[in-house]
Design an enzyme around this catalytic site. Structure first.
Site, PDB file in Angstrom:
ATOM      1  N   HIS A 122       1.733   4.612  -2.750  1.00 45.25           N
ATOM      2  CA  HIS A 122       1.877   6.057  -2.508  1.00 45.25           C
ATOM      3  C   HIS A 122       3.275   6.536  -2.937  1.00 45.25           C
ATOM      4  O   HIS A 122       3.418   7.572  -3.577  1.00 45.25           O
ATOM      5  CB  HIS A 122       1.704   6.359  -1.007  1.00 45.25           C
ATOM      6  CG  HIS A 122       0.288   6.296  -0.521  1.00 45.25           C
ATOM      7  ND1 HIS A 122      -0.708   7.067  -1.065  1.00 45.25           N
ATOM      8  CD2 HIS A 122      -0.289   5.593   0.494  1.00 45.25           C
ATOM      9  CE1 HIS A 122      -1.856   6.836  -0.414  1.00 45.25           C
ATOM     10  NE2 HIS A 122      -1.623   5.939   0.535  1.00 45.25           N
ATOM     11  N   HIS A 132       0.834  -1.208   0.000  1.00 42.76           N
ATOM     12  CA  HIS A 132       0.000   0.000   0.000  1.00 42.76           C
ATOM     13  C   HIS A 132       0.871   1.262   0.000  1.00 42.76           C
ATOM     14  O   HIS A 132       0.704   2.152  -0.848  1.00 42.76           O
ATOM     15  CB  HIS A 132      -0.912  -0.038   1.238  1.00 42.76           C
ATOM     16  CG  HIS A 132      -1.819   1.145   1.374  1.00 42.76           C
ATOM     17  ND1 HIS A 132      -3.134   1.125   0.969  1.00 42.76           N
ATOM     18  CD2 HIS A 132      -1.600   2.388   1.880  1.00 42.76           C
ATOM     19  CE1 HIS A 132      -3.687   2.310   1.208  1.00 42.76           C
ATOM     20  NE2 HIS A 132      -2.776   3.100   1.769  1.00 42.76           N
ATOM     21  N   GLU A 133       1.814   1.325   0.938  1.00 41.12           N
ATOM     22  CA  GLU A 133       2.675   2.512   1.015  1.00 41.12           C
ATOM     23  C   GLU A 133       3.582   2.623  -0.211  1.00 41.12           C
ATOM     24  O   GLU A 133       3.935   3.722  -0.629  1.00 41.12           O
ATOM     25  CB  GLU A 133       3.518   2.489   2.301  1.00 41.12           C
ATOM     26  CG  GLU A 133       2.718   2.442   3.600  1.00 41.12           C
ATOM     27  CD  GLU A 133       1.639   3.505   3.721  1.00 41.12           C
ATOM     28  OE1 GLU A 133       1.787   4.590   3.112  1.00 41.12           O
ATOM     29  OE2 GLU A 133       0.623   3.252   4.398  1.00 41.12           O
ATOM     30  N   GLU A 142      -4.695   7.797  -2.934  1.00 40.42           N
ATOM     31  CA  GLU A 142      -5.215   6.532  -2.408  1.00 40.42           C
ATOM     32  C   GLU A 142      -5.538   5.565  -3.546  1.00 40.42           C
ATOM     33  O   GLU A 142      -5.451   4.347  -3.376  1.00 40.42           O
ATOM     34  CB  GLU A 142      -6.463   6.810  -1.550  1.00 40.42           C
ATOM     35  CG  GLU A 142      -6.905   5.665  -0.671  1.00 40.42           C
ATOM     36  CD  GLU A 142      -5.994   5.399   0.528  1.00 40.42           C
ATOM     37  OE1 GLU A 142      -5.055   6.185   0.767  1.00 40.42           O
ATOM     38  OE2 GLU A 142      -6.226   4.380   1.223  1.00 40.42           O
TER      39      GLU A 142
END
Lengths: 490, 490
Positions: free
Chosen positions: B259, B255-256, B285
């Site tokens: 980003h 997830h990170e 997101e």
């Protein structure tokens, strides 16, 4: 709000921003990903611009004109704010910018010249740096002032080059003589074996804490060069390891611990004020040196350290505490300042002091610097420099415009000598404690008599307040003479 | 220098200082010694004061009045500088200060109330926060504007609350229905065993790099909460490990990474400009979610990941890629947003969106918030909240004044749905690649069609430019319906 209160509130924000700039420097040496360098350069220069604008903000002059101090601490606040403001305003912005640009280029050229053993390619850019620094020195000194004196104020305020020269001239003959006698004797036996890096780091963390370093207000990381960074509630140190030389890690850590404990032990009432950090480079170095040498390399402490090493590394070629003490304090021939032992270190520094002072006073030109270095080196050390990287190209300082900084290393050693003499007088249990790895008697004395006061007094007064007398070269010389005479059976 | 050039140079320094503030935040969560917190508070607020002064500098208005853009990129620069400047000037400095003070206090009260399961002690300070935020919203919105709309602009510029509501209202019935059908089926089998933390970290670093994360412009550290920080050439992520749940580390890292890759892949021509970071929270997101879910939790990728896990952890209670795919995508009952699966997550968000919008529009008062939460939760999830820490007290957001932020989580999921539909259309080899742990087809498409453009276009236009059509809820709903129908044999 009074003018004094307004000024202090403004100053406090500036100090906080200064802490941020320092932490960026720490990050750059420890954590920053390699590819971030160009962006970091822009970040740092934006930060420097903010700090410069605040430090030269004309409101400071207005506040200073009417601010009233009601006690000695407030007087010291105003004294330091005035000093910093006047210093910042004296150097024209254009000159400061040119210096930043030229020294940045010169540092690269220096690194390349050192790698190539080629002084000639470094001379032109060093000439530029020297010319700009002379100009800066003229701006800083009042019309008839001494250019080099003005520079020394950046690192050791209140001390003149003439005073330093007097001190060094008194110290040098004794050092040259003692060094000569020691080097005629057989060399001490060194350690051997492979020293696990992780174990070295664990041991040094223990050592740092044994000297009072507070890990809840600091941290230890690996970096190419050991350093101490930050202040107040956040003082970080770095270290490095070498597989076959554990003393590199151990003693550079104890050295940085001395710097760090000074910062950590300053009275919290001075947090984020102009008195909230170590008063000068020389006094700072006195703390790192006394932790490293007078305490850390003492017979008593090395006796305890020997057991710690044996427990962690087993047999490493040295069998007795006495042999370990000799190994820790071995005196070897060498060319490099940063690798020099306690006895020879100051000779390296004095050489640089005399040369850079002559450069700044236009008594020496850059073209003649290498020859002057080599002559002086042979006079003091008794053998010739074999290559520029072992001579005039060994230090980064001049390339980045640090003139006036070198002498503070030896001032620190002189001050450490004075402090150690007073410490032995006041702490009778000192050796017994050190023999058990206990430094609290010594570190409490240093905290109470010196460290807690931060920048309250001027550097020389800071030492005099702690020891009860004006600093001079004799205690250091006596300490070295005794220690090495006994070690080398002179 | 033209007004445009002067404005851009000024802005560039502001962006560089903003990067420094971000890195301080990173340091605080990863490296800062515990005892440094009070000093860090002062440092941060000094930095915020510097940034605020620059962002509201009246010279910006003068420059904007005469600056001329010569192309679409320069127009976008001016658009963003104008937006930021007007936003900063609209909120009175006193109100901003009061908000900072009250939210800082409210965060502490919230943490205590959550620990004590005591909503009543949190209500008074939350009332203060809500009153101040309504005031801020009125200042931000033009006289007749919508208070909540004005807040959404901080996180998702150009999107109205009414548009979000329409999107969510279209999505919600399908999600409630699909969730109900899935939860009637037998649950997927989970992993078991002990997963070595060091091995988890090694694996996730490999995964991050497999998704294109550039370690020479970033780093991965442990922190209490996973996050991504920084921009341009220095984008850092954090992760955490749980001994019995490797998916926590793996999927929060992916997830990170989403980003971080967005930030790393922005055109370097936009470095330290207003277009040099992700355009909005929602679009950001969409990147983290598509990396984590549509790619990272796909049957193809989990097939490859299963082998990676087996090689590192041996037998962990799951024998086939298919069972592993089911475990990764298990749907469980639960109360907590941050622990929710891909299917139920948006229901948690929509609940918050409706409640906070009502709060800001004064259609709901803080005293009635807990009851409203509990009613809505039971309506959507079919069971009652058992305690406040599983209900209205679970998130930090409202205590720190983050109103208008929650909906961007689900906007991100909706956008990810749209992007994934287009990605499958344009990259026919997608599944074959993922089955070999290769993400470059997908990540190149995302970079070329979306990430590289940074803040050039408004958020909705950014998605529309990448996919070729206006974003809507259907692709996400279709994707979830297909994935979970097949997985749970509906």
């Amino acid at each position: 709000m009074t003018a004094f209160a307004e000024l202090m509130a403004f100053q406090r924000e500036t100090e906080a921003l200064g802490q941020i700039a320092g932490r960026l420097g720490w990050d750059q040496e420890t954590m920053m990903p390699r590819g971030a360098a160009p962006q970091r350069g822009e970040e740092m220069s934006a930060m420097e611009a903010v700090l410069h604008a605040r430090r030269s903000d004309p409101r400071i002059a207005e506040w200073l004109e009417v601010a009233e101090a009601t006690d000695a601490v407030e007087q010291a606040y105003l004294r330091e704010i005035r000093r910093s403001y006047e210093r910042t305003c004296k150097v024209p912005a254009d000159l400061a910018k040119t210096l930043a640009r030229v020294t940045s280029e010169a540092q690269g050229r220096w690194a390349q010249a050192r790698a190539d053993e080629d002084v000639a390619t470094f001379v032109p850019v060093l000439k530029e740096v020297v010319a700009l620094k002379r100009e800066e020195g003229q701006a800083l000194s009042d019309a008839d002032g001494d250019v080099y004196d003005a520079m020394v104020q950046d690192y050791e305020k209140g001390t003149t080059a003439a005073e330093i020269a007097q001190l060094f001239d008194a110290l040098r003959p004794g050092l040259v003589d003692l060094r000569g006698r020691v080097l005629e004797k057989p060399q001490a036996k060194g350690v051997r074996g492979h020293f696990d890096a992780e174990k070295q780091l664990q041991l040094t963390e223990k050592l740092a804490q044994s000297f009072g370093y507070q890990m809840d207000h600091g941290r230890i990381d690996k970096a190419v060069h050991p350093f101490c960074s930050g202040g107040g509630l956040d003082v970080r140190i770095t270290t490095r390891t070498s597989d076959d030389d554990p003393f590199n890690c151990i003693y550079s850590t104890i050295h940085e611990t001395g710097h760090a404990c000074y910062e950590q032990n300053i009275d919290k009432a001075y947090l984020l004020t102009p008195l909230g950090s170590g008063v000068s480079m020389g006094v700072h170095e006195s703390q790192s040196r006394i932790y490293e040498n007078q305490l850390g390399r003492s017979r008593a402490y090395t006796g305890w350290l020997f057991e710690q090493m044996r427990a962690r590394f087993g047999d490493f070629g040295i069998d007795t505490p006495e042999a370990f003490y000799a190994a820790v304090n071995a005196v070897h021939k060498g060319y490099i300042r940063t690798e020099a032992d306690e006895l020879q270190y100051n000779l390296h520094v004095m050489l640089r002091f005399d040369l850079e002072r002559a450069l700044m006073q236009s008594d020496l030109e850059v073209e003649d610097l290498e020859a002057a270095w080599n002559d002086r080196f042979e006079a003091d050390f008794g053998y010739a420099v074999d290559k520029p990287s072992n001579g005039v190209l060994q230090d980064v300082h001049w390339s980045v415009g640090l003139f006036g900084y070198f002498p503070t290393y030896s001032l620190g050693n002189v001050y450490a000598g004075c402090l150690y003499q007073a410490l032995r007088r006041d702490v009778p249990m000192l050796e017994q404690d050190l023999a058990n790895g206990k430094t609290s008697g010594a570190t409490s004395w240093l905290k109470n008599n010196l460290q807690q006061h931060g920048g309250l007094r001027m550097p020389v007064d800071t030492i005099a307040h702690a020891t009860g007398e004006e600093p001079n070269h004799l205690p250091l010389m006596t300490y070295l003479e005794q220690k090495f005479s006994e070690l080398y059976d002179l």
